[in-house]
Design a protein around this motif. Sequence first.
Motif, PDB file in Angstrom:
ATOM      1  N   ASN A 273       9.907 -22.354 -33.164  1.00 55.64           N
ATOM      2  CA  ASN A 273       9.245 -23.638 -33.359  1.00 55.64           C
ATOM      3  C   ASN A 273      10.278 -24.761 -33.512  1.00 55.64           C
ATOM      4  N   THR A 274      10.094 -25.801 -32.721  1.00 53.62           N
ATOM      5  CA  THR A 274      11.025 -26.925 -32.688  1.00 53.62           C
ATOM      6  C   THR A 274      10.234 -28.216 -32.576  1.00 53.62           C
ATOM      7  N   GLU A 299      14.738 -21.444 -41.978  1.00 54.45           N
ATOM      8  CA  GLU A 299      14.953 -19.998 -41.887  1.00 54.45           C
ATOM      9  C   GLU A 299      15.335 -19.581 -40.468  1.00 54.45           C
ATOM     10  N   ASP A 300      14.891 -20.338 -39.464  1.00 57.26           N
ATOM     11  CA  ASP A 300      15.294 -20.038 -38.091  1.00 57.26           C
ATOM     12  C   ASP A 300      16.710 -20.523 -37.817  1.00 57.26           C
ATOM     13  N   MET A 301      17.043 -21.715 -38.290  1.00 55.97           N
ATOM     14  CA  MET A 301      18.358 -22.282 -38.016  1.00 55.97           C
ATOM     15  C   MET A 301      19.477 -21.524 -38.719  1.00 55.97           C
ATOM     16  N   ASN A 302      19.171 -20.953 -39.871  1.00 58.57           N
ATOM     17  CA  ASN A 302      20.216 -20.296 -40.670  1.00 58.57           C
ATOM     18  C   ASN A 302      20.085 -18.784 -40.711  1.00 58.57           C
ATOM     19  N   ALA A 311      20.027 -22.502 -28.916  1.00 55.45           N
ATOM     20  CA  ALA A 311      19.893 -22.475 -27.456  1.00 55.45           C
ATOM     21  C   ALA A 311      18.769 -23.401 -26.995  1.00 55.45           C
ATOM     22  N   ILE A 312      17.680 -23.472 -27.771  1.00 53.57           N
ATOM     23  CA  ILE A 312      16.573 -24.352 -27.410  1.00 53.57           C
ATOM     24  C   ILE A 312      17.021 -25.807 -27.446  1.00 53.57           C
ATOM     25  N   MET A 313      17.704 -26.198 -28.514  1.00 54.34           N
ATOM     26  CA  MET A 313      18.201 -27.581 -28.589  1.00 54.34           C
ATOM     27  C   MET A 313      19.201 -27.863 -27.479  1.00 54.34           C
ATOM     28  N   ARG A 314      20.060 -26.894 -27.201  1.00 55.12           N
ATOM     29  CA  ARG A 314      21.061 -27.079 -26.155  1.00 55.12           C
ATOM     30  C   ARG A 314      20.398 -27.272 -24.792  1.00 55.12           C
ATOM     31  N   ASP A 315      19.348 -26.491 -24.517  1.00 59.91           N
ATOM     32  CA  ASP A 315      18.673 -26.598 -23.228  1.00 59.91           C
ATOM     33  C   ASP A 315      17.960 -27.935 -23.086  1.00 59.91           C
ATOM     34  N   LEU A 316      17.249 -28.370 -24.127  1.00 60.24           N
ATOM     35  CA  LEU A 316      16.534 -29.640 -24.071  1.00 60.24           C
ATOM     36  C   LEU A 316      17.500 -30.813 -23.938  1.00 60.24           C
ATOM     37  N   THR A 317      18.639 -30.716 -24.619  1.00 59.36           N
ATOM     38  CA  THR A 317      19.638 -31.782 -24.552  1.00 59.36           C
ATOM     39  C   THR A 317      20.288 -31.833 -23.172  1.00 59.36           C
TER      40      THR A 317
END
Length: 364
Positions: A273-274, A299-302, A311-317
């Motif tokens: 979830n993002t 809890e997902d980020m850490n 990876a999700i943030m990297r792909d969207l960016t």
Amino acid sequence: MAENLNESTESTLLTATRKHLEDLSGDELIAWRMADMPDRPSADERNLPDEFPMGWFAVCYSDELAVGQVKSVRYFATDLVVWRGEDGVARVLDAYCSHYGAHMGEGGVVHGNFLQCPFHAWRWDGDGSCKEIPYSESIPNKATVKDCVPSWPVSEVNGFVYVWHHPDKAKPLWECKVFDELDQPEWAPYQKFEWKIYISSSSMADNAVDTAHFRFVHGTQNVPEYDYEFDGYTKKGTAYPKLETPRGVVEGKIESIGVGPGQGLVKFSGICNTMLVAANAPVERDIYHVRFAYTQLTEDMNGPRAGVAKAIMRDLTSQQDQDKVVLDRLRKLDRPILCAGDGPFARQWRFYDQFFASKQRDKQ
């Protein structure tokens, strides 16, 4: 009848779009996102609109403006000064002092809740009226009225300082949107990214409904299908993509909401979830400042899913990077030739036209 593109053709298209990014990474990529483009064709040559839309637009993050701090920013082809008084309230004025023209964002200081000009120490309230002149027993009547220095309505929500822009200085037509989903303790602090896109606000908005480009610019397996809803000042979109993962195909969901031209929230679910807050604002006719603020469950980020979350943030960016390569050089066409599958451009244009004061005047 449309022909299927073979893998070689699609690969060539993707390589041509991405070749500008191949040698950029780390700090170089970050610098490229905000770099000047001095040799670009003029806004007139590219047929870009000469009007900025009305709406709420972010001028800075809330955590970039401490109590007693003054910031110089530029939006809507106008130099602005932003400060936070001792009461914690953010205020925004045009940058130039109405006494003698000094730029108050450069050397100005906060005095209580007032902004003190660096030249002669005139002290201005957030409504643009002068409240104190340390060396004078009286204040000129012209300086005591509201908007002696043009003031900007401010709303601080969602972790941003927003201003209301209207070319005729009309009062806000709707409230700045509060995204309640963001105010939950389980969501992590923002991960921030920003770009200068050398395009107009309206062309940038078109990109959000341009579904066909996802396949050819971003390399998706197919053209995603979105359901769009346009209602007053709000636009919503929903898609249900099938996401390829090492564990097989996962049913995903993308929900987007845009309120006016300057506020957006996109929620991604299915893998990790993002939420993505888009806070964009025009700087000049052909410069658009794009801010992406991501938040994910702490809890997902850490935790064990941290790699997937990043990876999700990297792909969207990276998708925004790829868009920038094309949009930086786009010429606005008055009547684009559209085909089936292009996305709801006509509905998007009708929706966006309401934010241009000139088009509203034409209807009267």
